[in-house]
Design an enzyme around this catalytic site. Structure first.
Site, PDB file in Angstrom:
ATOM      1  CB  SER A 134      68.585 -30.604  21.804  1.00 57.66           C
ATOM      2  OG  SER A 134      67.449 -29.996  22.359  1.00 57.66           O
ATOM      3  CB  SER A 175      65.037 -29.387  24.409  1.00 58.77           C
ATOM      4  OG  SER A 175      65.813 -28.235  24.208  1.00 58.77           O
ATOM      5  CE  LYS A 234      65.290 -28.190  20.087  1.00 52.82           C
ATOM      6  NZ  LYS A 234      65.517 -27.756  21.469  1.00 52.82           N
TER       7      LYS A 234
END
Length: 489
Positions: A124, A68, A71
């Site tokens: 997230s 993640s 991102k």
């Protein structure tokens, strides 16, 4: 006992001499601090954000799944290509083609871009990352192309992105170096800094949810969750966590202390070790390095008034060093220890030249040489008249422009040759002073050693006795003369 005293005296004098003679300078020239704690993560990097200087590295060009922390790039691209009040509508693909972490949105739900980005960075939220990608580029594939183009623009060479959220994909990978470059670019954006440094955020009711949605930052060095406070780090200003079974634990952490801002990246780490290892990396950076403002040190410490202003203009310098430029050096060395090179190739916009600094085979920062308000014309110098309220001069012909550019290049070259020579001369003087001080200390040390030896003490005693006897003889002879002269009278 006397021999022992002499040996100790010699060792003491040697210890006094070592810091001064050139041997120590040779050691410091190659010295770069090393971290004391072992980093168990497969890959890690610590970078200074102001300069891009890499302070610590471990397999930084090997690729791993990012999970993640992807991102960060998604959020940066969204900020640069939208406004925060744009409305994002969640498609069926955004809802059903994602899994894992999220905030449970519904098909057709509407949220602002700002709300989506907070959900992406704090919770997230994978469905929000997918919805934002579709909103920005019109399709997931179009956004993926934007991600790879942006990564290439930032200097990434070993990474490839295949989705906006970081879920496992064999064609989705990064290196620690590339991730640090992406994080550096993102942190330079004020909106991104605000979002990633936020601990809690509330999304108000939407067209599909009647209750507000509460978000909490997952980064435990910034925000305590469920009463977990042992990982809090007082200098942490933001970051992003990541985890998949394929990627392991990944972590990007920003921290600021005094005038230094750092980013630490962990790839293929393990929990909870990666929290402590990130802390160790950041402490290592803050404890062992200093930031120097290039303009202040170069202009005030190395240039005379004549060199600052050169001969280009009596009232103002033609070129100056970017006042915001910095370099990073170990705390054990001074600014003058950095090696400076001047480059005229691949210059940033509006830069006349670039100063590149290195130390101990590490690139420690650059400083752009920027134009001031002086223009070079065919017949000499004139002040720039583009300030408010003044007329602008007529445009130059191609021939005049080429001639002016040649004049600029010659002037800048002359200016920075003087700068480099002044730095070199200063180092030579410092070296000579060190050698002279070393010689003086050596002479004093030898005198102290020999003055303590038995032979030297005996010689000094004999010399003093001879002087004493000589004085007695003179006194007796002088008294005899007086008596002789007295009798004669």
């Amino acid at each position: 006992m006397k021999k022992l005293i002499r040996i100790l005296g010699i060792l003491l004098c040697a210890a006094m001499i070592v810091p001064v003679v050139p041997v120590s300078a040779k050691r410091s020239k190659d010295y770069w601090p090393k971290i004391g704690e072992k980093i168990s993560a497969s890959s890690a990097i610590l970078m200074d954000l102001d300069t891009g200087t890499i302070l610590y590295q471990k397999k930084i060009d090997k690729t791993f799944y990012p999970a993640s922390i992807t991102k960060i790039l998604t959020t940066l691209i969204a900020i640069e290509n939208s406004t925060m009040d744009e409305v994002v509508t969640f498609s069926e693909d955004a809802i059903y083609n994602t899994e894992g972490s999220g905030i449970w949105r519904d098909i057709g739900e509407k949220m602002t871009m700002e709300q989506c980005l907070y959900a992406i960075m704090l919770e997230s939220a994978n469905e929000c990352a997918y919805a934002v990608a579709e909103h920005i580029a019109g399709s997931l594939s179009g956004f993926v192309d934007m991600m790879n183009e942006k990564a290439k623009e930032l200097g990434c060479t070993a990474s490839h992105f295949n989705n906006p959220h970081g879920l496992p994909d064999e064609n989705h990978y990064v290196s620690a170096r590339d991730m640090a470059l992406i994080a550096k670019a993102a942190y330079e954006n004020e909106t991104f800094r605000l979002i990633c440094g936020t601990k809690r955020y509330t999304i108000p009711p939407t067209n599909k949810h009647t209750d507000p949605t509460y978000l909490q930052n997952h980064h435990l060095m910034l925000n305590s969750r469920n009463g977990e406070t042992k990982y809090l780090y007082e200098y942490c200003t933001g970051g992003k966590t990541g985890y998949t079974q394929a990627a392991g634990n990944t972590l990007v952490t920003f921290a600021q202390k005094d005038d230094m801002t750092l980013v630490a990246v962990i790839l293929a780490g393990s929990s909870p070790a990666y929290w402590g290892e990130t802390r160790a990396l950041l402490d290592f950076g803050f404890d062992n390095f200093n930031v120097y403002n290039v303009a202040e040190n170069e202009e005030e410490g190395s240039l005379s008034e004549e060199q600052k202003y050169d001969t280009l203009n009596a009232n103002a310098p033609y070129a100056k060093i970017d006042p915001e430029a910095k370099i990073v050096l170990p705390k054990t060395v001074d600014f003058d220890n950095a090696v400076m090179d001047i480059s005229y190739e691949n210059l940033p916009e509006d830069a006349l030249a670039q100063l590149k600094f290195s130390y101990a085979k590490h690139e420690v920062g650059t400083a752009d040489v920027i134009r001031t308000n002086v223009e070079i014309e065919k017949d000499g110098l004139v002040l720039d008249t583009t300030k408010s309220g003044e007329t602008v001069a007529e445009e130059d012909t191609p021939e005049e422009e080429a001639e002016q550019n040649d004049g600029e290049k010659t002037a800048v070259s002359s200016f920075f040759k003087k700068l480099k020579n002044s730095l070199t001369n200063k180092k030579i003087v410092m070296a000579l002073v060190s050698v002279l001080a070393g010689v003086i200390i050596l002479i004093l040390a030898l005198f102290l050693i020999f003055s303590r030896s038995y032979v030297m003490r005996q010689r000094i005693s004999n010399y003093r006795n001879r002087k004493r006897e000589s004085r007695k003889y003179k006194i007796i002879r002088d008294n005899t003369k007086k008596r002789w002269w007295g009798k004669r009278r």
